[in-house]
Design a protein around this motif. Structure first.
Motif, PDB file in Angstrom:
ATOM      1  N   GLY A  57       0.816  -1.214   0.000  1.00  0.00           N
ATOM      2  CA  GLY A  57       0.000   0.000   0.000  1.00  0.00           C
ATOM      3  C   GLY A  57       0.845   1.257   0.000  1.00  0.00           C
ATOM      4  O   GLY A  57       0.564   2.210  -0.738  1.00  0.00           O
ATOM      5  N   GLY A  58       1.900   1.261   0.813  1.00  0.00           N
ATOM      6  CA  GLY A  58       2.762   2.436   0.867  1.00  0.00           C
ATOM      7  C   GLY A  58       3.464   2.691  -0.448  1.00  0.00           C
ATOM      8  O   GLY A  58       3.523   3.837  -0.925  1.00  0.00           O
ATOM      9  N   GLN A  59       3.986   1.618  -1.077  1.00  0.00           N
ATOM     10  CA  GLN A  59       4.691   1.782  -2.347  1.00  0.00           C
ATOM     11  C   GLN A  59       3.745   2.281  -3.440  1.00  0.00           C
ATOM     12  O   GLN A  59       4.107   3.155  -4.245  1.00  0.00           O
ATOM     13  CB  GLN A  59       5.325   0.450  -2.760  1.00  0.00           C
ATOM     14  N   TYR A  60       2.530   1.737  -3.451  1.00  0.00           N
ATOM     15  CA  TYR A  60       1.564   2.174  -4.469  1.00  0.00           C
ATOM     16  C   TYR A  60       1.117   3.614  -4.222  1.00  0.00           C
ATOM     17  O   TYR A  60       0.992   4.409  -5.166  1.00  0.00           O
ATOM     18  CB  TYR A  60       0.349   1.253  -4.476  1.00  0.00           C
TER      19      TYR A  60
ATOM     20  N   GLY B 212      13.392   3.535   1.570  1.00  0.00           N
ATOM     21  CA  GLY B 212      12.366   4.335   2.209  1.00  0.00           C
ATOM     22  C   GLY B 212      12.941   5.531   2.947  1.00  0.00           C
ATOM     23  O   GLY B 212      12.370   6.632   2.920  1.00  0.00           O
ATOM     24  N   ALA B 213      14.097   5.338   3.609  1.00  0.00           N
ATOM     25  CA  ALA B 213      14.718   6.433   4.347  1.00  0.00           C
ATOM     26  C   ALA B 213      15.313   7.480   3.409  1.00  0.00           C
ATOM     27  O   ALA B 213      15.373   8.670   3.748  1.00  0.00           O
ATOM     28  CB  ALA B 213      15.803   5.874   5.269  1.00  0.00           C
TER      29      ALA B 213
ATOM     30  N   PRO C 109      -4.103  13.465  -3.926  1.00  0.00           N
ATOM     31  CA  PRO C 109      -3.791  12.064  -3.642  1.00  0.00           C
ATOM     32  C   PRO C 109      -4.560  11.552  -2.422  1.00  0.00           C
ATOM     33  O   PRO C 109      -4.990  12.337  -1.573  1.00  0.00           O
ATOM     34  CB  PRO C 109      -2.285  12.091  -3.365  1.00  0.00           C
ATOM     35  N   THR C 110      -4.729  10.242  -2.347  1.00  0.00           N
ATOM     36  CA  THR C 110      -5.378   9.642  -1.180  1.00  0.00           C
ATOM     37  C   THR C 110      -4.564   9.893   0.075  1.00  0.00           C
ATOM     38  O   THR C 110      -5.106  10.250   1.130  1.00  0.00           O
ATOM     39  CB  THR C 110      -5.549   8.124  -1.387  1.00  0.00           C
ATOM     40  N   LEU C 111      -3.259   9.714  -0.021  1.00  0.00           N
ATOM     41  CA  LEU C 111      -2.336  10.002   1.069  1.00  0.00           C
ATOM     42  C   LEU C 111      -1.257  10.934   0.558  1.00  0.00           C
ATOM     43  O   LEU C 111      -0.838  10.845  -0.604  1.00  0.00           O
ATOM     44  CB  LEU C 111      -1.682   8.711   1.597  1.00  0.00           C
ATOM     45  N   ALA C 112      -0.814  11.821   1.422  1.00  0.00           N
ATOM     46  CA  ALA C 112       0.283  12.713   1.049  1.00  0.00           C
ATOM     47  C   ALA C 112       1.538  11.900   0.786  1.00  0.00           C
ATOM     48  O   ALA C 112       1.702  10.777   1.294  1.00  0.00           O
ATOM     49  CB  ALA C 112       0.530  13.731   2.155  1.00  0.00           C
ATOM     50  N   LEU C 113       2.440  12.446  -0.001  1.00  0.00           N
ATOM     51  CA  LEU C 113       3.658  11.732  -0.378  1.00  0.00           C
ATOM     52  C   LEU C 113       4.464  11.320   0.854  1.00  0.00           C
ATOM     53  O   LEU C 113       4.919  10.171   0.961  1.00  0.00           O
ATOM     54  CB  LEU C 113       4.509  12.608  -1.301  1.00  0.00           C
ATOM     55  N   GLY C 114       4.615  12.237   1.799  1.00  0.00           N
ATOM     56  CA  GLY C 114       5.381  11.920   3.003  1.00  0.00           C
ATOM     57  C   GLY C 114       4.737  10.826   3.826  1.00  0.00           C
ATOM     58  O   GLY C 114       5.418   9.924   4.344  1.00  0.00           O
ATOM     59  N   THR C 115       3.408  10.854   3.943  1.00  0.00           N
ATOM     60  CA  THR C 115       2.690   9.822   4.703  1.00  0.00           C
ATOM     61  C   THR C 115       2.816   8.465   4.026  1.00  0.00           C
ATOM     62  O   THR C 115       3.053   7.439   4.688  1.00  0.00           O
ATOM     63  CB  THR C 115       1.206  10.198   4.835  1.00  0.00           C
ATOM     64  N   SER C 116       2.670   8.430   2.713  1.00  0.00           N
ATOM     65  CA  SER C 116       2.800   7.171   1.973  1.00  0.00           C
ATOM     66  C   SER C 116       4.191   6.577   2.154  1.00  0.00           C
ATOM     67  O   SER C 116       4.352   5.353   2.313  1.00  0.00           O
ATOM     68  CB  SER C 116       2.530   7.412   0.483  1.00  0.00           C
ATOM     69  N   GLN C 117       5.176   7.438   2.133  1.00  0.00           N
ATOM     70  CA  GLN C 117       6.555   6.978   2.309  1.00  0.00           C
ATOM     71  C   GLN C 117       6.766   6.392   3.695  1.00  0.00           C
ATOM     72  O   GLN C 117       7.449   5.374   3.855  1.00  0.00           O
ATOM     73  CB  GLN C 117       7.498   8.163   2.094  1.00  0.00           C
TER      74      GLN C 117
ATOM     75  N   GLY D 252       6.274  -0.602   7.186  1.00  0.00           N
ATOM     76  CA  GLY D 252       6.052  -2.003   6.865  1.00  0.00           C
ATOM     77  C   GLY D 252       7.345  -2.792   6.801  1.00  0.00           C
ATOM     78  O   GLY D 252       7.430  -3.920   7.305  1.00  0.00           O
ATOM     79  N   ASN D 253       8.380  -2.206   6.218  1.00  0.00           N
ATOM     80  CA  ASN D 253       9.671  -2.894   6.121  1.00  0.00           C
ATOM     81  C   ASN D 253      10.380  -2.972   7.477  1.00  0.00           C
ATOM     82  O   ASN D 253      10.965  -4.003   7.819  1.00  0.00           O
ATOM     83  CB  ASN D 253      10.560  -2.173   5.104  1.00  0.00           C
TER      84      ASN D 253
END
Length: 321
Positions: A148-151, A243-244, A166-174, A180-181
């Motif tokens: 979900g985060g990657q998508y 991700g970081a 967007p459904t989630l902001a870029l920073g939140t998705s990241q 998850g990882n």
């Protein structure tokens, strides 16, 4: 750094505004991935049908190879359909689902290994079946966060081009992808600690066991599982670094990192368990029924309940005479 590749400002339905992988997936890596996964899953298919007592583990590894091959097939589709949103979603989803089956096979291998040991219930810090259930559920949750985060990262980056919300902001998705990882890496560390505890306890149990009784090669099995988790951890460490680094950083936009740190470890894991399959550790002398309390209680996977083997009965008759 953010996305710097080609843009599709007015994408038609089913297409994204950017290359969602951050690059066009390589044709060569896609073909190699499909072929190698199809090849390495074949030994596990043979073991699934030929070796009773270990079918669940090699069945999971077989389907892991099959799903990974399908995932690389989706990457091949994205090679010729660079802006395809469905190709990207299928690619990242299938590749991740395959990893759940691999970790589940490792948890099951732990359970099968200690099943035939004396005092088996005391070896593990928690009941083996509870261990499998708990950690498989956790892996599913963590992998869903990663997918979900990657998508959503790709969707948020596309929204910047099209001007949509967007459904989630870029920073939140990241952060979702990164979480998850990280959480899956923590789970692998916890299970590795459990394995260390089992190793310590098994040494004490085997020291006082009857030397004439055949037991599984538990310690070599656990060391192979630890090696598998080490390879899996290398993959997770790379994804955590991606991700970081930030959305569409250097490592996530260069496919060579995916090939070295994601594709190669998983293929090597499947090869390792094909060359050194589970039955070699459980039945080191080729016996179908290990002489432990678990087998006498009819707990051997794929076998009907039996009290003693025919060979043991013959030996007892000769001894009585």
């Amino acid at each position: 750094m953010g996305y710097t590749g080609p843009q599709n400002a007015n994408p038609p339905s089913g297409e994204a505004a950017i290359w969602e992988y951050g690059y066009v997936p390589s044709l060569a890596l896609g073909i190699v991935g499909v072929i190698t996964y199809l090849v390495v899953m074949c030994p596990h298919l043979l073991l699934l049908f030929r070796k009773r007592g270990t079918r669940s583990v090699h069945g999971l590894l077989f389907f892991a190879g099959l799903i990974e091959a399908l995932g690389f097939g989706a990457r091949l589709y994205s090679h010729t359909h660079e802006f395809s949103g469905m190709g990207f979603l299928l690619g990242v989803t299938l590749v991740q689902i395959g990893t759940i089956l691999i970790t589940a096979a490792m948890y099951k291998s732990i359970q099968r290994g200690i099943k035939y040991m004396p005092e088996s219930r005391r070896l593990s810090p928690m009941r083996p079946r509870s261990l499998i259930t708990l950690f498989v559920i956790l892996d599913v949750v963590w992998v869903l966060l990663q997918i979900g985060g990657q998508y959503e990262v790709a969707a948020a980056q596309s929204a910047k081009v099209t001007g949509d919300d967007p459904t989630l902001a870029l920073g939140t998705s990241q952060l979702v992808f990164l979480a998850g990882n990280v959480l899956q890496a923590i789970t692998i560390i916890i299970v590795s600690i459990f394995i260390y505890v089992i190793l310590k306890r098994s040494s004490r149990v085997l020291a006082g066991a009857d030397p004439s009784v055949e037991f599984p090669l538990l310690r070599p099995l656990l060391f192979q599982i630890l090696g598998t988790f080490a390879l899996f951890f290398v993959r997770l460490a790379m994804r955590i670094a991606e991700g970081a680094q930030g959305a569409y950083g250097y490592s996530s936009t260069h496919e060579v990192f995916f090939g070295v740190f994601e594709y190669a470890p998983l293929v090597f894991i499947l090869i390792l368990w094909a060359v050194r399959p589970l039955w070699k550790f459980l039945f080191p002398l080729g016996h179908e029924h290990p002489t432990s309390s678990s087998s006498r209680n009819g707990d051997v996977e794929g076998h009907p309940r039996t009290e003693v083997s025919s060979g043991s009965q013959d030996a007892e008759v000769k001894a009585a005479k």
